[in-house]
Scaffold this motif. Structure first.
Motif, mmCIF file in Angstrom:
data_model
loop_
_atom_site.group_PDB
_atom_site.id
_atom_site.type_symbol
_atom_site.label_atom_id
_atom_site.label_comp_id
_atom_site.label_asym_id
_atom_site.label_seq_id
_atom_site.Cartn_x
_atom_site.Cartn_y
_atom_site.Cartn_z
ATOM 1 N N ASP A 288 -41.637 16.985 -0.127
ATOM 2 C CA ASP A 288 -41.734 15.537 0.117
ATOM 3 C C ASP A 288 -43.089 14.984 -0.317
ATOM 4 O O ASP A 288 -43.722 14.169 0.378
ATOM 5 C CB ASP A 288 -41.480 15.229 1.600
ATOM 6 C CG ASP A 288 -40.075 15.619 2.034
ATOM 7 O OD1 ASP A 288 -39.173 15.615 1.169
ATOM 8 O OD2 ASP A 288 -39.875 15.923 3.221
ATOM 9 N N GLY A 289 -43.565 15.458 -1.471
ATOM 10 C CA GLY A 289 -44.799 14.932 -2.043
ATOM 11 C C GLY A 289 -46.074 15.526 -1.494
ATOM 12 O O GLY A 289 -47.167 15.117 -1.905
ATOM 13 N N GLU A 290 -45.983 16.485 -0.562
ATOM 14 C CA GLU A 290 -47.175 17.122 0.011
ATOM 15 C C GLU A 290 -47.127 18.624 -0.206
ATOM 16 O O GLU A 290 -46.042 19.223 -0.215
ATOM 17 C CB GLU A 290 -47.256 16.877 1.518
ATOM 18 C CG GLU A 290 -47.431 15.442 1.951
ATOM 19 C CD GLU A 290 -47.543 15.356 3.459
ATOM 20 O OE1 GLU A 290 -48.402 16.060 4.042
ATOM 21 O OE2 GLU A 290 -46.753 14.610 4.065
ATOM 22 N N HIS A 291 -48.292 19.234 -0.338
ATOM 23 C CA HIS A 291 -48.346 20.695 -0.386
ATOM 24 C C HIS A 291 -48.282 21.237 1.039
ATOM 25 O O HIS A 291 -49.081 20.850 1.892
ATOM 26 C CB HIS A 291 -49.619 21.169 -1.090
ATOM 27 C CG HIS A 291 -49.527 21.074 -2.578
ATOM 28 N ND1 HIS A 291 -49.940 19.962 -3.284
ATOM 29 C CD2 HIS A 291 -49.018 21.938 -3.493
ATOM 30 C CE1 HIS A 291 -49.712 20.150 -4.568
ATOM 31 N NE2 HIS A 291 -49.159 21.339 -4.725
ATOM 32 N N MET A 292 -47.303 22.098 1.277
ATOM 33 C CA MET A 292 -47.095 22.649 2.623
ATOM 34 C C MET A 292 -46.899 24.153 2.553
ATOM 35 O O MET A 292 -46.615 24.718 1.494
ATOM 36 C CB MET A 292 -45.867 22.006 3.280
ATOM 37 C CG MET A 292 -46.013 20.524 3.508
ATOM 38 S SD MET A 292 -44.689 19.876 4.548
ATOM 39 C CE MET A 292 -45.008 18.122 4.383
ATOM 40 N N ILE A 293 -47.062 24.776 3.715
ATOM 41 C CA ILE A 293 -46.791 26.209 3.845
ATOM 42 C C ILE A 293 -45.313 26.363 4.181
ATOM 43 O O ILE A 293 -44.843 25.859 5.206
ATOM 44 C CB ILE A 293 -47.672 26.833 4.932
ATOM 45 C CG1 ILE A 293 -49.148 26.641 4.568
ATOM 46 C CG2 ILE A 293 -47.342 28.317 5.099
ATOM 47 C CD1 ILE A 293 -50.099 26.957 5.692
ATOM 48 N N VAL A 294 -44.583 27.049 3.316
ATOM 49 C CA VAL A 294 -43.145 27.238 3.499
ATOM 50 C C VAL A 294 -42.875 28.702 3.807
ATOM 51 O O VAL A 294 -43.335 29.597 3.081
ATOM 52 C CB VAL A 294 -42.356 26.809 2.249
ATOM 53 C CG1 VAL A 294 -40.865 27.080 2.425
ATOM 54 C CG2 VAL A 294 -42.594 25.320 1.964
ATOM 55 N N THR A 295 -42.152 28.937 4.899
ATOM 56 C CA THR A 295 -41.719 30.296 5.232
ATOM 57 C C THR A 295 -40.212 30.367 5.096
ATOM 58 O O THR A 295 -39.490 29.467 5.515
ATOM 59 C CB THR A 295 -42.123 30.690 6.666
ATOM 60 O OG1 THR A 295 -41.672 29.694 7.582
ATOM 61 C CG2 THR A 295 -43.632 30.834 6.783
ATOM 62 N N ARG A 296 -39.760 31.443 4.484
ATOM 63 C CA ARG A 296 -38.323 31.712 4.399
ATOM 64 C C ARG A 296 -38.059 33.040 5.097
ATOM 65 O O ARG A 296 -38.640 34.060 4.729
ATOM 66 C CB ARG A 296 -37.849 31.765 2.943
ATOM 67 C CG ARG A 296 -37.893 30.408 2.249
ATOM 68 C CD ARG A 296 -37.351 30.463 0.819
ATOM 69 N NE ARG A 296 -37.319 29.136 0.233
ATOM 70 C CZ ARG A 296 -38.336 28.583 -0.436
ATOM 71 N NH1 ARG A 296 -39.470 29.261 -0.586
ATOM 72 N NH2 ARG A 296 -38.228 27.364 -0.928
ATOM 73 N N LYS A 297 -37.214 32.994 6.099
ATOM 74 C CA LYS A 297 -36.830 34.202 6.834
ATOM 75 C C LYS A 297 -35.320 34.346 6.674
ATOM 76 O O LYS A 297 -34.545 33.689 7.358
ATOM 77 C CB LYS A 297 -37.210 34.082 8.313
ATOM 78 C CG LYS A 297 -36.901 35.343 9.137
ATOM 79 C CD LYS A 297 -37.382 35.170 10.562
ATOM 80 C CE LYS A 297 -37.164 36.433 11.381
ATOM 81 N NZ LYS A 297 -37.672 36.274 12.763
ATOM 82 N N GLY A 298 -34.919 35.171 5.720
ATOM 83 C CA GLY A 298 -33.501 35.276 5.418
ATOM 84 C C GLY A 298 -33.035 34.111 4.571
ATOM 85 O O GLY A 298 -31.996 33.512 4.840
#
Length: 406
Positions: A288-298
């Motif tokens: 959404d236009g911002e740099h964020m920390i994304v975690t994917r668990k499965g």
């Protein structure tokens, strides 16, 4: 969009951060729904996306994709850091398959499963023979920066590199339903060293003052620009690389055993380039236009629009897919079929006779030690695929003919 996915994604009401789900709410177990609400109410969460294979996990739900501002929760990656899949197409076809029991025995001898490990670490010389990039010495230089608690595990970690482990990890031979081509597929993670790293950081996060009043301390976070965050990000990236290298080594070992099996029958086998992707990991992405920390668990990333593997259960097969980079899902899709019952429940519910029936036609273990991996313990993979028709494009449906389990 198919009829099954016409009303998806759905929104989970009453949460602080928006939650969008690629399965009907009534198909999510109550405990997992509560867990999703708890995650979405964390003050750092920008949004939560729920994949159609979701089920209850430790701290964070399996099948969840979380975008956070200035924070990361180690539980949102899980203890098997870098767990993921690999796949490799051969020029073999269904009619070439013969004596699969002998091939399964050879694979089990070449790739340690369960708690077993290689008798000695695989060095650069062997990597070159397997067609895997060398440079392990440079990779292992990073071990010294890991938490002090795990530094004594280096010898074990070196021997476990290129080993499968247990649980739902596997190596398979599958046949493409469309053109009868034979594929090699693999599911594995970062073994004991990934688990040890994760547990150190989960415990550290739980002890931080800003996490004291969380509804679930297992969701404790590190905050940006703090030593805890920096150390976790460094260590999780090392473990992710360990897992990716491990899969590359095992793909090389599988390729060698397949080539050897058919060379004895006068057939030379050709292989395509492998697919290799994580589904338990952390990355920095623009959301959404911002740099964020994304975690994917499965969950897998579909951001680059490349090929990925979405496996089902033992004996059911897998899908090769192309990602559609749907921003609504944070460019994500499911990592597999997902469990519909716990391992304990599966062992109570099924018998060896059920296992024999549900894996008929598959060369695999048929003993009670793998009943918790019986296909009936998992969700319907085809339904999972229908629910995410706007997230991935199926390229091939692979039917399992041989499965090696830990």
């Amino acid at each position: 969009m198919t009829a099954a996915s016409a009303n998806l994604p759905t929104t989970l009401p009453g949460t602080a951060a928006p939650v969008r789900m690629w399965l009907p709410e009534q198909e999510v177990e109550p405990a997992a729904l509560q867990q999703l609400r708890t995650i979405a109410d964390l003050p750092w969460v920008h949004g939560l996306r729920v994949m159609p294979d979701c089920h209850l996990g430790k701290g964070a739900t399996v099948g969840s994709v979380i975008a956070m501002r200035g924070a990361v929760s180690p539980a949102a990656v899980g203890v098997d850091i870098g767990c993921g899949v690999a796949a490799l197409r051969t020029d073999l076809v269904d009619d070439d398959l013969e004596d699969l029991h002998a091939l399964r025995s050879a694979i089990e001898a070449a790739i340690p499963v369960g708690f077993h490990e290689h008798s000695a670490p695989i060095g650069d010389g062997m990597l070159t023979q397997l067609g895997v990039r060398a440079g392990t010495d440079r990779f292992w230089d990073g071990f010294a920066a890991l938490p002090e608690k795990v530094l004594g595990r280096e010898a074990k970690a070196r021997r476990q590199l290129g080993t499968m482990g247990g649980g739902n990890h596997f190596a398979e031979l599958c046949v493409d339903a469309r053109d009868s081509r034979v594929w090699i597929t693999l599911h594995s993670g970062s073994r004991n060293i990934g688990k040890e790293i994760a547990e150190v950081h989960i415990a550290r996060a739980r002890g931080l003052e800003h996490n004291r009043h969380l509804a679930d301390r297992d969701l404790a976070v590190f905050l940006a620009d703090t030593p805890g965050m920096d150390d976790y990000v460094r260590d999780v990236h090392w473990a992710q690389e360990y897992a990716a290298r491990s899969r590359a080594i095992m793909i090389g070992l599988l390729r060698a055993e397949v080539a050897r099996h058919w060379a004895a029958r006068g057939r030379e086998v050709a292989f395509d380039l492998p697919i290799n992707c994580h589904h338990n990991y952390i990355s920095i992405e623009q959301i959404d236009g911002e740099h964020m920390i994304v975690t994917r668990k499965g969950a897998i990333s579909t951001r680059e629009g490349g090929l990925a593997l979405i496996p089902g259960s033992m004996g059911v097969g897998s899908y090769i897919v192309r990602g559609l980079a749907n921003p609504d899902s944070f460019c994500s899709a499911s990592h597999g079929a997902g469990r519909r019952m716990s391992r304990t429940a599966a062992r109570r519910s099924f018998t060896r006779e059920d296992l024999l029936a549900q894996t008929e036609g598959v060369e695999c273990r048929k003993d009670t030690g793998v009943i918790d991996e019986i296909p009936g313990a998992y969700k319907d993979l085809h339904a999972v695929m229908r629910y995410q028709s706007d997230l991935v494009e199926p390229i091939a449906h692979l039917q399992t003919v041989l499965c090696v389990k830990g």
